[in-house]
Every structure is written in structure tokens, then in C-alpha cells.
Design an enzyme around this catalytic site. Structure first.
Site, PDB file in Angstrom:
ATOM      1  N   ASP A   1      23.321  56.498  60.167  1.00 21.21           N
ATOM      2  CA  ASP A   1      22.937  57.298  61.327  1.00 21.21           C
ATOM      3  C   ASP A   1      23.988  58.393  61.576  1.00 21.21           C
ATOM      4  O   ASP A   1      24.312  58.708  62.718  1.00 21.21           O
ATOM      5  CB  ASP A   1      22.740  56.450  62.598  1.00 21.21           C
ATOM      6  CG  ASP A   1      21.603  56.964  63.473  1.00 21.21           C
ATOM      7  OD1 ASP A   1      21.080  58.066  63.188  1.00 21.21           O
ATOM      8  OD2 ASP A   1      21.236  56.270  64.436  1.00 21.21           O
TER       9      ASP A   1
ATOM     10  N   HIS B   1      11.253  57.197  63.311  1.00 18.09           N
ATOM     11  CA  HIS B   1      12.594  57.314  63.924  1.00 18.09           C
ATOM     12  C   HIS B   1      12.480  57.396  65.440  1.00 18.09           C
ATOM     13  O   HIS B   1      11.514  57.951  65.960  1.00 18.09           O
ATOM     14  CB  HIS B   1      13.288  58.568  63.370  1.00 18.09           C
ATOM     15  CG  HIS B   1      14.697  58.721  63.822  1.00 18.09           C
ATOM     16  ND1 HIS B   1      15.027  59.275  65.036  1.00 18.09           N
ATOM     17  CD2 HIS B   1      15.858  58.354  63.224  1.00 18.09           C
ATOM     18  CE1 HIS B   1      16.352  59.244  65.156  1.00 18.09           C
ATOM     19  NE2 HIS B   1      16.873  58.698  64.071  1.00 18.09           N
TER      20      HIS B   1
HETATM   21 MN    MN Z   1      18.984  58.253  63.709  1.00 23.89          MN
END
Ligand code: MN
Length: 363
Positions: free
Chosen positions: A323, A195
């Protein structure tokens, strides 16, 4: 909201966004695979990082984001999250501690906070096993402790993989010191979600102006670099069973496949290849990407980008992600609902590939 409504109308669905989501909700399962959470102790830890830290640019960026009340609530409040999931037709969040996890802290503090965050995550999943799955946080600052936490997360807590936010104290996972982490991932067949975070201190300065530090450009610049370091250093020759997941449609790497392969062939084939820094690889760089990587759609709700990714990688390598809470769930769901793809491809992107990669029980 405006953009997603326009997208829905442009696709000829002709229904307002909410109605379109409601109407199609029962038709296929939606598993979102890059969904952030936090615990109060994490905020305290981030607030304790001194202004003299080389990572202070990142701390300040995240603090400004997390001061937004809906974002803070989205990270902390699981009932609020579930309500939003119900409203937008999202069946499951694969949860992970928000960026940069525990990776800015000193080793002892990072190890302790990762354990605490994983314990809390396990409790939330146990309470809502059909709505939540989890990726473990680890502290690569202490590679052996991180490997033990991977053991605990996979074998005892029953997590679905591990998430690491790019570099740790400026070092990337191709460094030999992180070998215990890679070995533990492969040993447990645990996918690694790589990430983003703000570019590493050694290269952050040019990103600190013009809004380039975060998700607009800096995140992908650093995470793409990290993935390329893993490929070009031969990590996947040493760990052929390692699976890496990248968000944001692959952090732009698929767009560069041809040029990367071309330059690798030219550089590695030269008589002075090693002097030029090339490590001999068993396969072309893009082949490792096609065989060892998966990508998710987080933060890229573009049908053109999706079509490109499908052309290069196939729907068996692409997973849906939102997200949350940084991006709009409604917009992401509308993007998926209206994607001009077959029902089979939509099923693979929305849930089947995630079930296979992360070992989520098919529902
Ligand atoms: Mn993210």
C-alpha cells in the site's frame, strides 16, 4: 520502524531491520500488489471537485494526506519510488492510480483522465518492465467506455488487470448497468482489484467522526460491503469466471465466514426468503470467496492475521502488498521476512500467486 524492528527481534532474527532485509533480499522475489501512483492532472482534477459535492468528505481526507510531501512525492516520482524499492528489497510494484481514481468526476472527464493515467502508466512500465506492472483505471460512470478501456488496457497496453475503487457515484458493481464492465473483465480474464474508498454518501455520516472515515474502519466497511453485494446478488453465478482481489487481508470478510454462511442458509431456506431480500445462490457465500477471490496483505502486517487467512484460504489465495506510499515498505517487508511459514508458502505469498493471478512473468 520501531514496531518492525521489534518484530524482527521477536522472531529471533537478531539483526537490525535493514540488515535483515538486505540479507534475505536475494532469497526470494517480492512483488507488491497494491501500490499507488498518481499523475499531476489527477491532483488538479481532485482539487476541482466543488465543496457542494456529496463526496467532499473523501476529497478533504485525501487532500490532507496528500499534502504530506513524502506521500505526494511517493505517488508522483518513479525514481524516488525505485530507490525506496531497492533500499527495502522490493522487486516489483503492481501499480494503480490512487484512490478514488477517476470515480468522483463526471463521466466525460473520468473517461479522459482514465485514458491519460493508463497511457502514463504504460510509459513507466515500458521503461522499467522488470520493476513495474499495472492495473488499469476505468471510469464506471460510463460503463460502455469503461469496457472499451478494459479492452484497450488488456489487449493493447498489456496491463495485468483492472482496479476499481468501490462504488461510483454511490452505485455498486452488482447494479445491472455495470454488466458491460463485468463482461469485459471476464472476457479478458482480467482480475478486478476492488480497492477501498471512503463510505458512500448514503451512509458516510456516522463515519465522519472519531477518525473512522478512512483506513481505520470506513474503507473496510464500504469495500467489504461491496464484495458482499457481489456475492449475495449472484454476480458469481452470472460471471463464474470473474476474479476479484481484495486488499487488507480480505476486508475482514473471512472473519465472518461462518456467520455469513449460517445466516444465508437460514434466510435463503425460509419460505419468505425473497421477501427478506435473499437471492438464491448456487453455492454458499464463503465458497464464492474461496473460489473467485484473492486477498492481499496490504496494510495488515500481523502474523496472527496472516495465519488465520492461511487457515481459511490457503497460500494460493494470498498475495503480498504494501500500500505504498501510504504504508511503510520496510515494515511490510520485515513482516513477510519474519512470518512463521514455510519457504514454499513465503514464495507463494511473495510472488508466485501474483505471477499466476496477474500474468506477471516469473522472475
Ligand atoms: Mn491502497
Amino acid at each position: 520502524m520501531t514496531a518492525s524492528r521489534r518484530e524482527v527481534l521477536a522472531a529471533g532474527v537478531g539483526l537490525p531491520l535493514a540488515a535483515a532485509s538486505q540479507a534475505s533480499r536475494s532469497h526470494y522475489r517480492r512483488i507488491a500488489t497494491e501500490e499507488a501512483f498518481a499523475i499531476p492532472e489527477w491532483f488538479e482534477a481532485m482539487d476541482s471537485i466543488p465543496a457542494t459535492s456529496p463526496e467532499i468528505n473523501e476529497v478533504r481526507l485525501l487532500q490532507s494526506l496528500q499534502r504530506v510531501p513524502t506521500l505526494r512525492r511517493g505517488l508522483l516520482d518513479f525514481d524516488y519510488r525505485l530507490q525506496g524499492m531497492d533500499e527495502t528489497g522490493v522487486d516489483m510494484h503492481l501499480l494503480s492510480l490512487t484512490t478514488p481514481g477517476v470515480q468522483s468526476l463526471d463521466a466525460a472527464r473520468g473517461v479522459a483522465l482514465a485514458r491519460l493515467a493508463n497511457d502514463r502508466l504504460a510509459e513507466v512500465i515500458a521503461k522499467h518492465p522488470t520493476r513495474f506492472a499495472g492495473l488499469a483505471a476505468v471510469a464506471p460512470q460510463d460503463p460502455d467506455a469503461a469496457a472499451r478501456e478494459i479492452d484497450r488496457a488488456m489487449a493493447t497496453l498489456g496491463f495485468n488487470g483492472v482496479l476499481i475503487n468501490s462504488y461510483t457515484h454511490g452505485e455498486y458493481l452488482d447494479h445491472p448497468k455495470f454488466a458491460p464492465i463485468l463482461a469485459a473483465l471476464v472476457g479478458h480474464r482480467a482480475p478486478l482489484y476492488l480497492h477501498p474508498r471512503v463510505p458512500a454518501p448514503a451512509m458516510v455520516q456516522p463515519y465522519t467522526e472519531h477518525g473512522l472515515l478512512g483506513a481505520l474502519w470506513g474503507f473496510a466497511a464500504d469495500t467489504g460491503l461491496h464484495a458482499m453485494r457481489l456475492i449475495m446478488s449472484g454476480v458469481f453465478d452470472r460471471y463464474p469466471g470473474l476474479t476479484v482481489v481484495l486488499g487488507h487481508m480480505g476486508e475482514a470478510i473471512p472473519y465472518w465466514f461462518w456467520r455469513i454462511d449460517n445466516m444465508y442458509k437460514r434466510g435463503a431456506g425460509a419460505t419468505n426468503a425473497s421477501a427478506r431480500g435473499f437471492t438464491p445462490l448456487r453455492k454458499l457465500p464463503s465458497q464464492y470467496f474461496r473460489e473467485n477471490f484473492y486477498i492481499t496483505t496490504s496494510g495488515v502486517n500481523s502474523h496472527a492475521n496472516l495465519k488465520f487467512a492461511i487457515d481459511l484460504l490457503g497460500t494460493d489465495r494470498i498475495m503480498f502488498a504494501i500500500d505504498y506510499p501510504y504504508e511503510s515498505s520496510a515494515e511490510s517487508v520485515a513482516f513477510l521476512d519474519t512470518a512463521p511459514i514455510t519457504t514454499g508458502d513465503r514464495d507463494r505469498i511473495a510472488h508466485r500467486t501474483a505471477e499466476r493471478v496477474f500474468g506477471i512473468r516469473p522472475g
